[in-house]
Design a protein around this motif. Structure first.
Motif, short mmCIF file in Angstrom:
data_model
loop_
_atom_site.label_atom_id
_atom_site.label_comp_id
_atom_site.label_asym_id
_atom_site.label_seq_id
_atom_site.Cartn_x
_atom_site.Cartn_y
_atom_site.Cartn_z
N ARG A 272 -9.22 -4.61 2.33
CA ARG A 272 -8.36 -3.47 2.62
C ARG A 272 -6.91 -3.88 2.68
NH1 ARG A 272 -12.77 -2.53 6.73
NH2 ARG A 272 -14.34 -1.51 5.43
N ARG A 273 -6.45 -4.57 1.67
CA ARG A 273 -5.04 -4.92 1.62
C ARG A 273 -4.21 -3.67 1.35
NH1 ARG A 273 -5.61 -8.87 -3.05
NH2 ARG A 273 -3.36 -8.56 -3.22
N LEU A 274 -2.91 -3.78 1.65
CA LEU A 274 -2.02 -2.63 1.54
C LEU A 274 -1.41 -2.50 0.16
CD1 LEU A 274 -0.16 -3.21 4.92
CD2 LEU A 274 -1.86 -1.43 4.47
N ASN A 275 -1.26 -3.62 -0.55
CA ASN A 275 -0.42 -3.62 -1.75
C ASN A 275 -1.18 -3.98 -3.01
OD1 ASN A 275 1.84 -3.25 0.05
ND2 ASN A 275 1.74 -5.45 0.47
N ASN A 276 -2.51 -3.81 -3.00
CA ASN A 276 -3.29 -4.23 -4.16
C ASN A 276 -3.85 -3.08 -4.97
OD1 ASN A 276 -5.13 -3.47 -2.15
ND2 ASN A 276 -6.71 -4.82 -2.94
N LYS A 277 -3.56 -1.83 -4.58
CA LYS A 277 -4.07 -0.70 -5.33
C LYS A 277 -2.98 0.35 -5.52
CE LYS A 277 -8.98 -0.90 -4.10
NZ LYS A 277 -10.11 -0.16 -3.50
N PRO A 278 -2.86 0.87 -6.74
CA PRO A 278 -1.93 1.98 -6.95
C PRO A 278 -2.54 3.26 -6.42
CG PRO A 278 -3.14 1.56 -8.94
CD PRO A 278 -3.60 0.52 -7.95
N VAL A 279 -1.75 4.29 -6.34
CA VAL A 279 -2.27 5.61 -5.98
C VAL A 279 -2.05 6.54 -7.16
CG1 VAL A 279 -1.96 5.35 -3.49
CG2 VAL A 279 -0.09 6.24 -4.85
N SER A 280 -3.08 7.31 -7.50
CA SER A 280 -2.95 8.24 -8.61
C SER A 280 -1.92 9.31 -8.31
CB SER A 280 -4.31 8.87 -8.93
OG SER A 280 -4.83 9.55 -7.80
N ALA A 281 -1.66 9.54 -7.01
CA ALA A 281 -0.64 10.52 -6.63
C ALA A 281 0.74 10.09 -7.09
CB ALA A 281 -0.64 10.71 -5.12
N GLY A 282 0.92 8.79 -7.39
CA GLY A 282 2.20 8.31 -7.89
C GLY A 282 2.43 8.61 -9.35
N LYS A 283 1.38 9.05 -10.08
CA LYS A 283 1.43 9.51 -11.47
C LYS A 283 1.70 8.42 -12.49
CE LYS A 283 2.47 14.35 -10.50
NZ LYS A 283 3.26 15.54 -10.86
N ILE A 284 2.06 7.19 -12.08
CA ILE A 284 2.25 6.10 -13.03
C ILE A 284 1.44 4.90 -12.56
CG2 ILE A 284 4.55 6.81 -13.81
CD1 ILE A 284 5.74 4.73 -11.93
N ASP A 285 1.04 4.07 -13.53
CA ASP A 285 0.35 2.83 -13.20
C ASP A 285 1.39 1.77 -12.88
OD1 ASP A 285 -2.15 3.94 -13.80
OD2 ASP A 285 -1.89 3.53 -15.93
N VAL A 286 1.50 1.43 -11.61
CA VAL A 286 2.51 0.46 -11.20
C VAL A 286 1.98 -0.36 -10.04
CG1 VAL A 286 3.62 2.14 -9.67
CG2 VAL A 286 4.92 0.17 -10.45
N ASN A 287 2.28 -1.63 -10.07
CA ASN A 287 1.94 -2.50 -8.96
C ASN A 287 2.66 -2.01 -7.71
OD1 ASN A 287 1.66 -4.62 -7.12
ND2 ASN A 287 1.76 -6.18 -8.72
N PRO A 288 1.96 -1.73 -6.62
CA PRO A 288 2.63 -1.24 -5.41
C PRO A 288 3.76 -2.15 -4.94
CG PRO A 288 0.27 -0.96 -5.19
CD PRO A 288 0.48 -1.75 -6.45
N MET A 289 3.69 -3.43 -5.27
CA MET A 289 4.78 -4.34 -4.88
C MET A 289 6.06 -4.04 -5.63
SD MET A 289 3.69 -6.48 -2.52
CE MET A 289 4.66 -7.99 -2.60
N ASP A 290 5.97 -3.31 -6.75
CA ASP A 290 7.15 -2.96 -7.54
C ASP A 290 7.72 -1.59 -7.20
OD1 ASP A 290 7.06 -5.35 -8.97
OD2 ASP A 290 5.71 -4.52 -10.49
N LEU A 291 7.09 -0.89 -6.26
CA LEU A 291 7.47 0.49 -5.96
C LEU A 291 8.26 0.57 -4.66
CD1 LEU A 291 6.92 3.36 -7.13
CD2 LEU A 291 5.06 3.54 -5.47
N PRO A 292 9.44 1.21 -4.66
CA PRO A 292 10.25 1.33 -3.43
C PRO A 292 9.78 2.47 -2.54
CG PRO A 292 11.43 2.32 -5.26
CD PRO A 292 10.16 1.75 -5.84
#
Length: 828
Positions: free
Chosen positions: A142-162
């Motif tokens: 259950r890490r925090l930064n290893n899965k994107p969310v489809s609600a973000g509409k783009i495929d992006v590493n969560p570590m790259d998202l502000p």
């Protein structure tokens, strides 16, 4: 000339746009849908940058999604998308080492030689098949930064998202045996249940703001929050905190909640289960999935639930079914058709109420103040069709269309507002409403390089059409009581008065139709300036037509046409990400948005929109080779025109109509969130969070009805916290045995209404606010799995804590006491 409505204009434009998109779609599809068999491909442009792309599959040929791919030098990471694909671009020639990993899987390494001006393509096969991988994902870290969310509409590493985001997966939902959405959101730091008005719905808050229907989504489409969603059908719950206006338009500040339902699978399987619990809870459930052919897969899950309550005379029953079908048209194209139906009948319950408006009644937790006949029935139908097509490795198109119908039939005594001595005249309330809601969106997503810049680009359009029909009712007069009353009781001494038991006739007197149309166009680009810096820039233009409420007097036939209002605004978004290491991200962001306010002011005029500025900064960290995530976020939200229910009418009488509102002035919400999650040691999954929020009025005036500058808003605790730990025994006699604990804390907060101005010469305030103490609940879970059979048991609210969810001062609902629930499940 006859005026053409926005809705008619939109339908015409929508038809043209869809035809153009389909023509473009099939033209490009015909040109690009070829099987790539090369290991390297020459570029014929002047850009010398190389590309490494690939696909990760399972042993049965299915795509492996959300698998981490690490490029060790220059220390870049990404993850596979829904087709199992990944891409690294703008690389110099040389040798590169890739590590492919997922929690619960053995990492793989591949070495690639990349030559100048070439693309290297890889196909990587995991050791698991699709069904095995699914089991790994359900129980994954259950890490925090290893899965994107489809609600973000783009495929992006969560570590790259502000932006701050949280995903609660199916594994945790199962382990905690979540019954309602509020049970799931206990795991999301800073998100909490604010009220359960009449026990007919759960209302949530975050970062100082209430999350209503505009902030609640299922599979990316808004849904009515009046129906309590079914948890057994969910694959995961995504919470995207902070600004989401660029992507979704008119949403309340603070974030959105997106529920993702279970998807069809080409690997056959399923599960049958039975849940039983305290107060006559019985809940059988089924889940079947598998292939219908090599290109068509299905899934059907459903449940029935019957339950009593710790509250006397309160019960409920609900039916739910969720079918879905996935069509793989070609290698690059798929269509997902899904729908669900939920019927829920239960007893509305306004709790124990207040005495004198500012004191919670001291009565037993189980005392019910309603009648034996009152009811609330909700029917919710949703249907969604989603098209996904990859033009090539760089560009793809997603389009979806969704329909929702929500019906509510409610009749009860309500608003438990007793006098200081406990006397309460019970008012009647009747609701018969019907909502038909259509929404569609088209998103074009591209990953490409210009010069030395990498782009993750999104452009899209969305539109909504929402029509709500409501009815007003009159009730027979009762001698000696105000109009609309049922009878009089005493909440402290139920034997003081003789209570009625008959069902009075409710006569419909007026029908009201309220349409709403929204159209939005948006573009966003996440630009990788270098391996250490990203910039996110986005802009949305929204147009909203709030049609005037058309009403019909059902007694006289007189029709009244309302006056429409038109609002439009640009919503910008800007963010900066700095990654000194692949395991650490610092980010800052700013966004501006507007929120359309419903209802009217005390003079019958439309309430102007609220303008919102949001600022956010934070750091995301991965420790111990990614086993543990630790994030810290700070934010400030300025709402320059917060709309709230007006306390008074122009003649000075109290206002009890929630559709009559006023702009209460500027509010400021400051806060900090600390999150921790991961697997510090083998077989131990932990998560914890703490949130502080200071939501208060900062700029108000001294006109009658205004609020007090500096006062914290009601239903906003300063402190919230959550923690959970689950350990699975891997060896010995206890092999397969799992134990866990979940703790949730909601701090002190205020209830009632905020202090308001009652006189301007001199300025005099009236306090209708009262404190509610904080509380902590502890849930303990135990479970055991033997081959295909599993047994789970949970004791909730172990310490039998007593507290209340308070809506204004008339719905004071006690939290549930200690309860026991157990689930037996068989997988096949």
């Amino acid at each position: 000339m006859k005026e053409v409505s926005l809705c008619q204009k939109f339908r015409t434009v929508r038809s043209i746009v869809l035809l153009l998109l389909l023509a473009f779609h099939w033209t490009v599809f015909a040109q690009t849908n070829t099987l790539l068999v090369e290991t390297t491909v020459k570029h014929y442009d002047e850009n010398p940058a190389g590309v490494i792309s690939g696909t990760v599959k399972t042993t049965d040929g299915m795509p492996a999604t959300f698998v981490t791919v690490l490029l060790k030098e220059p220390n870049l990471s990404t993850y596979t998308d829904e087709q199992g694909a990944f891409l690294f671009s703008n690389l110099k020639e040389g040798f590169y080492t890739l590590e492919i990993s997922m929690s619960g899987l053995k990492p793989q390494q591949r070495t690639v030689q990349l030559k100048k001006n070439e693309t290297a393509r890889l196909v990587i096969v995991l050791q698991e098949d699709a069904k095995q991988l699914s089991e790994v994902v359900v129980s994954a870290s259950r890490r925090l930064n290893n899965k994107p969310v489809s609600a973000g509409k783009i495929d992006v590493n969560p570590m790259d998202l502000p932006q701050s985001l949280t995903v609660v997966g199916q594994g945790l939902i199962r382990e905690q045996q979540a019954q309602r959405l509020g049970d799931v959101l206990k795991n999301v730091n800073g998100i909490y249940v604010t009220t359960t008005r009449g026990a007919v719905q759960e209302s949530f808050g975050g970062r100082g703001y209430s999350f209503g229907s505009t902030n609640l989504f299922k599979n990316g489409a808004r849904i009515n929050s009046g129906a309590m969603p079914e948890m057994s059908s969910l694959e995961r719950v995504e919470v995207l905190k902070g600004s989401t206006a660029v992507l979704y338009g008119q949403v309340a500040p603070g974030g959105i909640i997106n529920m993702v339902t279970k998807q069809p699978k080409f690997a056959a399987g399923g599960e049958v289960s039975m849940r039983v619990g305290s107060y006559d809870l019985y809940k059988p459930a089924v889940d079947f999935y598998g292939p219908l052919s090599s290109s068509i897969a299905y899934r059907v899950n459903g449940t029935f639930e019957s339950a009593g309550s710790f509250r006397d005379g309160v019960n409920s029953s609900r039916y739910y079914v969720n079918p879905s079908v996935l069509f793989k048209l070609r290698d690059r194209t798929e269509i997902l058709a899904e729908g669900d139906y939920l019927f829920h009948r239960f007893t509305p319950d306004f709790g124990i109420g207040t005495l004198g408006g500012t004191k919670i009644a001291d009565v037993p937790r189980n005392r019910f103040m309603g009648t034996s006949w009152q009811y609330n029935k909700t029917d919710q139908v949703t249907a969604t069709a989603t098209l996904k097509h990859n033009f090539n490795d760089a560009w793809k198109l997603n389009a979806s269309f969704s329909y929702q119908q929500y019906k509510r039939d409610y009749y009860a005594v309500e608003r438990v507002q007793a006098a200081a001595n406990g006397d309460w005249t019970r008012p009647l309330g009747k609701i018969l409403s019907d909502e038909n809601y259509y929404t569609g969106q088209v998103n074009l997503i591209g990953k490409f390089t210009t010069a030395s810049l990498e782009h993750n680009f999104l452009a899209g359009a969305d539109a909504d059409n929402d029509v709500i029909t409501n009815n007003d009712f009159s009730f027979p007069a009762v001698s000696g009581l105000p109009a609309g009353s049922y009878d009089k009781i005493n909440v402290l001494d139920p034997g003081k008065y003789v209570q009625r038991s008959d069902v009075p006739t409710a006569t419909p007197i007026r029908k009201r139709v309220a349409p709403l149309d929204r159209v939005g166009f948006y573009a966003q680009d996440l630009i990788k300036l270098s391996s250490k810096f990203n910039v996110l820039a986005g802009l949305r233009w929204s147009y909203v037509q709030t049609a005037g409420i058309d009403s019909t007097n059902l007694l006289t036939g007189t029709k009244t046409k309302g006056k429409s209002r038109y609002d439009n605004a640009f919503s910008p978004r800007l963010g900066l990400v700095y990654k000194p290491f692949a395991t650490t991200t610092f980010f800052v962001s700013y966004s501006n948005s507007f929120v359309v306010n419903t209802g009217q002011d005390v003079y019958g005029k439309a309430v102007p929109p609220s303008l919102v500025d949001q600022y956010e900064a934070g750091v995301k960290n991965e420790f111990w080779s990614g086993r543990v995530s630790a994030n810290v976020t700070v934010y400030r939200i300025l709402n320059n025109n917060l709309a709230q229910t007006a306390p008074y009418l122009p003649d000075g009488t109290p206002n009890n109509n929630s559709n009559i509102k006023m702009l209460s002035g500027q509010t400021k919400s400051d806060g900090v969130e600390v999150d921790l999650a991961g697997q510090p040691i083998r077989n131990l999954q932990v998560s914890a969070g703490y949130s502080y929020n200071f939501m208060r009025y900062t700029k108000t005036n001294t006109t009658i009805g205004s609020f007090k500058t500096g006062e914290r808003l009601v239903n906003n605790p300063a402190h919230t916290a959550n923690a959970s730990a689950f350990y699975t025994f891997g060896n010995g006699l206890l092999k397969g045995f799992k134990a866990g604990v979940t703790v949730a804390y909601v701090g002190d907060r205020f209830a009632g209404w905020n202090t308001d101005v009652v006189s301007v010469n001199p300025v005099t305030y009236r306090s209708r606010i009262f404190p509610v103490e904080g509380f902590t609940t502890v849930d303990v879970s135990l479970g055991c799995s033997v081959k295909k059979l599993s047994v789970l048991a949970k004791v909730s609210n172990l310490t039998n804590a007593l507290n209340y969810y308070v809506h204004e001062n008339y719905s004071v609902n006690p939290i549930s006491p200690t309860q026991v629930v157990a689930t037996v499940a068989y997988k096949f």
